[in-house]
Motif scaffolding. Structure first.
Motif, PDB file in Angstrom:
ATOM      1  N   ASP A 122       0.857  -1.181   0.000  1.00  0.00           N
ATOM      2  CA  ASP A 122       0.000   0.000   0.000  1.00  0.00           C
ATOM      3  C   ASP A 122       0.898   1.238   0.000  1.00  0.00           C
ATOM      4  O   ASP A 122       1.428   1.648   1.039  1.00  0.00           O
ATOM      5  N   PHE A 123       1.064   1.862  -1.167  1.00  0.00           N
ATOM      6  CA  PHE A 123       1.958   3.007  -1.259  1.00  0.00           C
ATOM      7  C   PHE A 123       1.347   4.280  -0.687  1.00  0.00           C
ATOM      8  O   PHE A 123       2.062   5.244  -0.416  1.00  0.00           O
ATOM      9  N   ASP A 171       6.863  -4.966  -0.534  1.00  0.00           N
ATOM     10  CA  ASP A 171       7.188  -5.994  -1.523  1.00  0.00           C
ATOM     11  C   ASP A 171       8.048  -5.349  -2.604  1.00  0.00           C
ATOM     12  O   ASP A 171       7.592  -4.445  -3.321  1.00  0.00           O
ATOM     13  N   LEU A 172       9.296  -5.785  -2.737  1.00  0.00           N
ATOM     14  CA  LEU A 172      10.209  -5.151  -3.673  1.00  0.00           C
ATOM     15  C   LEU A 172       9.798  -5.358  -5.126  1.00  0.00           C
ATOM     16  O   LEU A 172      10.071  -4.508  -5.981  1.00  0.00           O
ATOM     17  N   ASP A 173       9.155  -6.462  -5.415  1.00  0.00           N
ATOM     18  CA  ASP A 173       8.660  -6.656  -6.781  1.00  0.00           C
ATOM     19  C   ASP A 173       7.539  -5.674  -7.091  1.00  0.00           C
ATOM     20  O   ASP A 173       7.467  -5.129  -8.200  1.00  0.00           O
ATOM     21  N   ALA A 215       7.511  -2.738  -9.989  1.00  0.00           N
ATOM     22  CA  ALA A 215       6.428  -2.572 -10.958  1.00  0.00           C
ATOM     23  C   ALA A 215       5.871  -1.153 -10.916  1.00  0.00           C
ATOM     24  O   ALA A 215       5.617  -0.526 -11.961  1.00  0.00           O
ATOM     25  N   ARG A 216       5.672  -0.625  -9.726  1.00  0.00           N
ATOM     26  CA  ARG A 216       5.152   0.739  -9.579  1.00  0.00           C
ATOM     27  C   ARG A 216       6.166   1.760 -10.095  1.00  0.00           C
ATOM     28  O   ARG A 216       5.782   2.759 -10.733  1.00  0.00           O
TER      29      ARG A 216
END
Length: 396
Positions: free
Chosen positions: A3-4, A285-287, A291-292
């Motif tokens: 959740d950014f 989550d680094l993945d 992606a973001r």
């Protein structure tokens, strides 16, 4: 899924500022000021020198090193923090040359950050004649990894353009030719998933004040692969790298494993800031971060190219770039100063690079759109063409 919106709330971002320079200096996490204040008052102030034991100050370089190790794909116990990135480059390079006797060529590239090259040049001045620093264009590194190379010294992401080396492929090629590898992760750690163990890196170094948000002057880190940990000679043999530092032995005996890569007294206040900054990464989550990052970068590129004549310097292929977007313009410095004056902060790198860090922990699509629109307005109106924007400041 990360959740950014939640992570953005963990930063103390000034009102009215769009910050796209976290690739140079990360913003202040909201928890940092209290964490540093607690170290100052409750630990240093109340406990005085006893805090080295009661507050575990002496153990923090390893503990924080392991937390960074999880972000760079390192095995537990193989990463330690302390000193500066330049010092860690010097240590890693000296150790790698010692581990590969009979070879005398350091291979780097012309896009590497200058301090890495300065450290190599300085080290070679201390060694016997015959050692060489060989630099080639970034795209030519692979074809120049030959059987005379002792060690490759490469920054994974080019600080100007954001071009990304393939760590796994170049490391395999180096090992196939009998060379060791040192990877500078200054623009990688906290920017996207890194896999030093899986990729076979021999050494890795990096800083914590960029994407890791630990503040100006925050300590560096160094990783040493387990296969080298008990054999690496640190060259800068500081007292805290000694097997028994408080024995005050006049003869240096290296500590076990990664401990030998410690040099000077740990920077306690900076470690407190780093500890608070690393808390932000819990649950990220680094993945998903990667992606973001690519989504936001593509959005910025599309918006800028649709509204300006800036030339893209960053590779279009997502696999070949880090987490920044760079554009070229002959008046790049003045344009960036005008942009900063308008509340959108990026930075400039000589000779003509406007550089924007893409940091999903606190940047939104709205931030990207606002930055692109402001940049277009400045170019359309030639607002940059003023004497105050052309005057060079000490830090660009």
């Amino acid at each position: 899924m990360t959740d950014f919106t939640r992570t953005r709330a963990l930063f103390d971002l000034p009102q009215g500022i769009t910050y796209l320079d976290g690739n140079s200096l990360g913003p202040l996490p909201t928890a940092t000021a209290d964490r540093v204040a607690r170290t100052v008052t409750q630990e240093w102030g109340a406990q005085l020198i006893s805090a080295w034991n009661t507050a575990d100050w002496m153990a923090m370089p390893r503990a924080l090193g392991d937390r960074i190790g999880r972000l760079i794909g390192a095995e537990p116990g193989q990463t330690v923090i302390g000193d500066t990135l330049s010092i860690k480059v010097f240590q890693a390079l000296a150790a790698a040359l010692h581990l590969n006797p009979g070879r005398r060529v350091i291979l780097s590239d012309t896009g590497n950050f200058p301090t890495d090259l300065y450290m190599a040049e300085g080290l070679l001045k201390l060694l016997p004649d015959g050692f060489e620093l060989r630099t080639v264009p970034p795209e030519d590194v692979a074809q120049n990894i030959t059987e005379d190379i002792a060690v490759t010294l490469l920054t994974e992401v080019d600080y100007r353009t954001g071009r990304r080396h393939d760590m796994g492929a170049l490391t395999r090629l180096a090992h196939d030719n009998g060379a060791l590898t040192i990877w500078d992760l200054a623009h990688s750690a906290g920017a996207f998933p890194v896999h030093v163990a899986q990729g076979g890196a021999d050494f890795a170094v990096g800083c914590t004040y960029k994407y890791l948000n630990a503040g100006p002057g925050a300590p560096a880190f160094i990783y040493v692969a387990p296969r080298h940990a008990e054999h690496a000679e640190p060259a800068l043999a500081g007292w805290l790298g000694h097997k028994a530092p408080f024995a005050f032995d006049l003869n240096y005996i290296p500590g076990a494993g990664i401990e030998r890569m410690r040099v000077g007294t740990p920077p306690v206040l900076q470690m407190a800031a780093l500890e608070a900054a690393l808390d932000v990464w819990e649950g990220v989550d680094l993945d998903a971060l990667r992606a973001r990052s690519l989504e936001l970068a593509d959005r910025l590129v599309a918006a800028v190219e649709a509204s300006t004549d800036l030339a893209l310097a960053t590779p279009r292929d997502p696999a070949m770039r880090g987490s920044q977007v760079s554009f070229r313009h002959p008046q790049g410095y003045a344009i960036m100063q005008a942009l900063i004056a308008a509340g959108v902060i990026g930075d400039f790198r000589a000779p003509d690079i406007l550089r924007f860090g893409i940091t999903p922990l606190y940047l939104s699509e709205g931030d990207i759109d606002h930055a692109a629109a402001t940049l277009a307005q400045i170019l359309d109106s030639r607002a940059w063409d003023r004497p105050e924007y052309r005057a060079r400041k000490p830090v660009t």
